[in-house]
Design an enzyme around this catalytic site. Structure first.
Site, PDB file in Angstrom:
ATOM      1  N   ASN A   7       0.884  -1.172   0.000  1.00 32.64           N
ATOM      2  CA  ASN A   7       0.000   0.000   0.000  1.00 32.64           C
ATOM      3  C   ASN A   7       0.919   1.218   0.000  1.00 32.64           C
ATOM      4  OD1 ASN A   7      -1.762   2.064   0.656  1.00 32.64           O
ATOM      5  ND2 ASN A   7      -2.763   0.964   2.328  1.00 32.64           N
ATOM      6  N   LYS A  14       3.134   0.901   3.196  1.00 29.49           N
ATOM      7  CA  LYS A  14       2.724  -0.062   4.218  1.00 29.49           C
ATOM      8  C   LYS A  14       2.778  -1.427   3.565  1.00 29.49           C
ATOM      9  CE  LYS A  14      -0.659   2.899   6.531  1.00 29.49           C
ATOM     10  NZ  LYS A  14      -2.086   3.206   6.616  1.00 29.49           N
ATOM     11  N   ARG A  90      -2.536  -1.685  -3.553  1.00 29.27           N
ATOM     12  CA  ARG A  90      -3.641  -0.732  -3.443  1.00 29.27           C
ATOM     13  C   ARG A  90      -3.432   0.337  -4.519  1.00 29.27           C
ATOM     14  NH1 ARG A  90      -4.185   4.344   0.545  1.00 29.27           N
ATOM     15  NH2 ARG A  90      -6.321   4.885   0.039  1.00 29.27           N
ATOM     16  N   HIS A 179     -11.350   5.237  -0.798  1.00 26.79           N
ATOM     17  CA  HIS A 179     -11.301   4.433   0.434  1.00 26.79           C
ATOM     18  C   HIS A 179     -12.228   3.217   0.345  1.00 26.79           C
ATOM     19  CE1 HIS A 179     -10.319   8.457   2.628  1.00 26.79           C
ATOM     20  NE2 HIS A 179      -9.191   7.824   2.342  1.00 26.79           N
ATOM     21  N   GLY A 207      -8.976   9.257   8.436  1.00 22.50           N
ATOM     22  CA  GLY A 207      -7.515   9.137   8.530  1.00 22.50           C
ATOM     23  C   GLY A 207      -6.930  10.472   8.127  1.00 22.50           C
ATOM     24  N   ASN A 208      -5.815  10.472   7.398  1.00 24.98           N
ATOM     25  CA  ASN A 208      -5.355  11.736   6.823  1.00 24.98           C
ATOM     26  C   ASN A 208      -6.354  12.196   5.777  1.00 24.98           C
ATOM     27  OD1 ASN A 208      -2.913  12.382   8.208  1.00 24.98           O
ATOM     28  ND2 ASN A 208      -2.021  10.554   7.272  1.00 24.98           N
ATOM     29  N   ARG A 238      -6.721  18.809   3.420  1.00 27.54           N
ATOM     30  CA  ARG A 238      -7.659  19.118   2.328  1.00 27.54           C
ATOM     31  C   ARG A 238      -8.932  19.748   2.887  1.00 27.54           C
ATOM     32  NH1 ARG A 238      -7.525  13.142  -0.107  1.00 27.54           N
ATOM     33  NH2 ARG A 238      -5.956  12.714   1.479  1.00 27.54           N
ATOM     34  N   LEU A 280      -3.988  14.926  14.323  1.00 28.36           N
ATOM     35  CA  LEU A 280      -5.100  15.212  15.233  1.00 28.36           C
ATOM     36  C   LEU A 280      -4.684  15.147  16.702  1.00 28.36           C
ATOM     37  CD1 LEU A 280      -8.195  15.762  14.471  1.00 28.36           C
ATOM     38  CD2 LEU A 280      -8.540  13.806  15.944  1.00 28.36           C
ATOM     39  N   GLY A 327      -7.266   5.875  11.389  1.00 23.48           N
ATOM     40  CA  GLY A 327      -6.477   6.458  12.492  1.00 23.48           C
ATOM     41  C   GLY A 327      -7.285   7.296  13.474  1.00 23.48           C
ATOM     42  N   ILE A 328      -8.049   8.248  12.961  1.00 22.63           N
ATOM     43  CA  ILE A 328      -8.825   9.124  13.852  1.00 22.63           C
ATOM     44  C   ILE A 328     -10.086   8.407  14.347  1.00 22.63           C
ATOM     45  CG2 ILE A 328     -10.175  11.264  13.921  1.00 22.63           C
ATOM     46  CD1 ILE A 328      -8.134  12.397  11.845  1.00 22.63           C
ATOM     47  N   GLU A 330     -10.700   5.313  14.762  1.00 23.65           N
ATOM     48  CA  GLU A 330     -10.440   4.222  15.715  1.00 23.65           C
ATOM     49  C   GLU A 330      -9.903   4.744  17.044  1.00 23.65           C
ATOM     50  OE1 GLU A 330      -7.801   1.438  13.689  1.00 23.65           O
ATOM     51  OE2 GLU A 330      -9.085   1.609  11.930  1.00 23.65           O
ATOM     52  N   ASN A 331      -9.216   5.904  17.011  1.00 19.13           N
ATOM     53  CA  ASN A 331      -8.484   6.342  18.204  1.00 19.13           C
ATOM     54  C   ASN A 331      -9.000   7.586  18.903  1.00 19.13           C
ATOM     55  OD1 ASN A 331      -6.253   4.354  18.197  1.00 19.13           O
ATOM     56  ND2 ASN A 331      -5.865   5.248  16.180  1.00 19.13           N
ATOM     57  N   GLU A 381      -7.089  -2.553   5.360  1.00 18.66           N
ATOM     58  CA  GLU A 381      -7.133  -2.515   3.896  1.00 18.66           C
ATOM     59  C   GLU A 381      -6.241  -3.596   3.306  1.00 18.66           C
ATOM     60  OE1 GLU A 381      -6.250   1.747   4.228  1.00 18.66           O
ATOM     61  OE2 GLU A 381      -7.673   2.080   2.607  1.00 18.66           O
TER      62      GLU A 381
HETATM   63  P1  ADP Z   1      -3.821   7.359   6.413  1.00 16.94           P
HETATM   64  O1  ADP Z   1      -5.003   8.031   5.798  1.00 16.94           O
HETATM   65  O2  ADP Z   1      -2.534   7.996   6.030  1.00 16.94           O
HETATM   66  O3  ADP Z   1      -3.831   5.839   6.302  1.00 16.94           O
HETATM   67  P2  ADP Z   1      -4.363   6.905   9.229  1.00 16.94           P
HETATM   68  O4  ADP Z   1      -5.605   6.110   9.039  1.00 16.94           O
HETATM   69  O5  ADP Z   1      -3.166   6.217   9.769  1.00 16.94           O
HETATM   70  O6  ADP Z   1      -3.970   7.729   7.956  1.00 16.94           O
HETATM   71  O7  ADP Z   1      -4.743   8.137  10.217  1.00 16.94           O
HETATM   72  C1  ADP Z   1      -3.872   9.183  10.478  1.00 16.94           C
HETATM   73  C2  ADP Z   1      -4.539  10.136  11.453  1.00 16.94           C
HETATM   74  O8  ADP Z   1      -4.907   9.412  12.642  1.00 16.94           O
HETATM   75  C3  ADP Z   1      -3.650  11.291  11.889  1.00 16.94           C
HETATM   76  O9  ADP Z   1      -4.329  12.515  11.785  1.00 16.94           O
HETATM   77  C4  ADP Z   1      -3.394  10.977  13.370  1.00 16.94           C
HETATM   78  O10 ADP Z   1      -3.290  12.123  14.108  1.00 16.94           O
HETATM   79  C5  ADP Z   1      -4.644  10.244  13.759  1.00 16.94           C
HETATM   80  N1  ADP Z   1      -4.439   9.447  14.976  1.00 16.94           N
HETATM   81  C6  ADP Z   1      -3.663   8.358  15.131  1.00 16.94           C
HETATM   82  N2  ADP Z   1      -3.672   7.962  16.437  1.00 16.94           N
HETATM   83  C7  ADP Z   1      -4.482   8.836  17.103  1.00 16.94           C
HETATM   84  C8  ADP Z   1      -4.897   8.976  18.462  1.00 16.94           C
HETATM   85  N3  ADP Z   1      -4.493   8.135  19.409  1.00 16.94           N
HETATM   86  N4  ADP Z   1      -5.722  10.005  18.766  1.00 16.94           N
HETATM   87  C9  ADP Z   1      -6.144  10.873  17.824  1.00 16.94           C
HETATM   88  N5  ADP Z   1      -5.785  10.786  16.528  1.00 16.94           N
HETATM   89  C10 ADP Z   1      -4.967   9.799  16.172  1.00 16.94           C
END
Ligand code: ADP
Length: 394
Positions: A7, A14, A90, A179, A207-208, A238, A280, A327-328, A330-331, A381
């Site tokens: 990817n 990745k 990907r 996506h 995510g980003n 963006r 984030l 990323g966002i 999930e976290n 993915e």
């Molecule tokens: P990509 O689109 O590049 O695959 P990801 O899915 O890895 O991106 O997501 C990246 C985003 O996730 C970043 O903005 C990062 O700040 C955010 N992120 C990752 N871990 C956390 C966390 N624990 N709390 C808040 N945001 C997070």
């Protein structure tokens, strides 16, 4: 069968090596900050965890490092490059040329190159990954899985722009969606979890890049990104939805040329433009300290997601579940809470304690009275790409 999934993005690769059909993960890793002297390589197997910072200038160098690790006498997991039977890639933009996973030929590469104008942040890196993989794994079948493919089921009323008809079929100007691999993976997980025959789901990938998909009975019926991955939600850099009149104003009144406009809206806007940060975690930390720009940006981000939820409830004429992923999604319990606040008209009610819990597994964070399930589902993915590549070659 060993499937290596690659990817590759604009500055990262990745990778996962997956044994199919068992779906056993043999190793995984990531090369970040390609093009820099402090690029980071991370690699993990069941027994080894390895990390190295070094200068990695190109994708080719990055992939070379990955292949070295895969073959390494102690850390490695294969004896020869011919142990990799399939490489699954990907590819972000497949236009309307690809509605399915495809074996890569010269013609397919040509199309990926053509669509690079529509996904300039992604397709060039994807193609580079393919060219390098062909060189390193000449015996393997190379397979492309397109982010746009899952959205080929979006009906004409939703994927056509209200511009003269000739631009739709003749020029291919329409909503394609992105996506798709992630939305497909998490929605299939949700449908299996909910055990529903007929389902109405909104998948929120944050995510980003950020996007939302309205999914009826497992099929994408509307989506927030469009012709290019720039529409819809507020993203890392963006802007998302923007009145196109702003573009003419930037050009005609403020003296921007088109490249500058594109750079402004693609690389300097979104959360970065609003706060000075695009990670984030940094924005949340600043908001915690009382930074007004950061507090407002988080609020704006969640508000945009709420508006799309409203739109997609109408599109679906109902709602069984919303899914947060990437990323966002999930976290960030902060964003999830902001999104789920004052949404009880839609039957969305968050359990704040569950929202704070952390897990790598699918979890439910809605309250007992919530009519709609609120699910956090880690996206994968790479596994979805391996599954689709396996299906194709078999
Ligand atoms: P990509 O689109 O590049 O695959 P990801 O899915 O890895 O991106 O997501 C990246 C985003 O996730 C970043 O903005 C990062 O700040 C955010 N992120 C990752 N871990 C956390 C966390 N624990 N709390 C808040 N945001 C997070």
């Amino acid at each position: 069968m060993n499937i290596l999934v690659i990817n590759s993005g604009s500055s990262s690769i990745k990778f996962q090596l997956i044994e199919m059909p068992s779906e056993a993960l043999i190793c995984s890793g990531l090369v970040e900050r390609i093009g820099h002297t402090d690029a980071v390589l991370k690699y993990k197997t069941n027994t080894v965890a390895f990390q190295e910072t070094s200068s990695i200038k190109t994708h080719k160098q990055g992939l070379h490092k990955i292949v070295e690790l895969l073959l390494h006498v102690e850390k490695g997991v294969i004896k020869s490059t011919s142990d990799i039977e399939v490489v699954g890639h990907r590819v972000v933009h497949g236009g309307n040329s690809f509605s399915n996973t495809t074996e890569i030929t010269a013609q397919v590469k040509q199309k990926i190159q053509e669509y690079a104008t529509l996904a300039p942040l992604h397709n060039p890196g994807n193609l580079e990954g393919i060219l390098v993989a062909e060189e390193f794994f000449p015996m393997a079948k190379q397979v492309a899985v397109f982010d746009t493919a899952f959205h080929q089921t979006i009906p004409e009323k939703a994927n056509k722009y209200a511009i003269p008809n000739k631009f739709y079929k003749e020029k291919g100007i329409q909503l394609y969606g992105f996506h798709g691999t992630s939305h497909q993976y998490v929605s299939e997980k949700a449908i299996a979890y909910l055990g529903l025959k007929s389902s109405k789901i909104i998948s929120i990938h944050l995510g980003n890049g950020c996007s939302m998909t309205a999914i009826r009975d497992g099929k994408s019926i509307d989506h927030s990104l469009g012709f290019t991955p720039s529409n819809g939600l507020i993203m890392g850099t963006r802007s998302g939805d923007l009145d196109h009149g702003v573009i003419y104003h930037l050009v005609n009144k403020l003296g921007y040329n088109m490249d500058e406009v594109k750079n402004l809206l693609t690389n300097e806007s979104g959360m970065l433009g609003l706060t000075g940060h695009n990670d984030l975690r940094d924005i949340e930390a600043e908001a915690e300290k009382g930074n007004r720009n950061c507090i407002l940006a988080l609020t704006m981000n969640a508000y945009r997601i709420q508006k799309y939820i409203g739109a997609y409830v109408a599109t679906l004429n109902g709602l069984d579940a919303i899914i947060f992923t990437a990323g966002i999604g999930e976290n960030s319990s902060v964003i999830r809470k902001l999104v789920c606040t004052d949404m009880n008209f839609f039957g969305i009610d968050l359990d704040e304690t569950k929202n704070e819990s952390k897990s790598k597994e699918l979890r439910e964070i809605n309250s007992a009275i919530s009519k709609v399930k609120i699910l956090v589902i880690p996206t994968n993915e790479e596994l979805e790409i391996a599954k689709q590549a396996f299906r194709l070659v078999n």
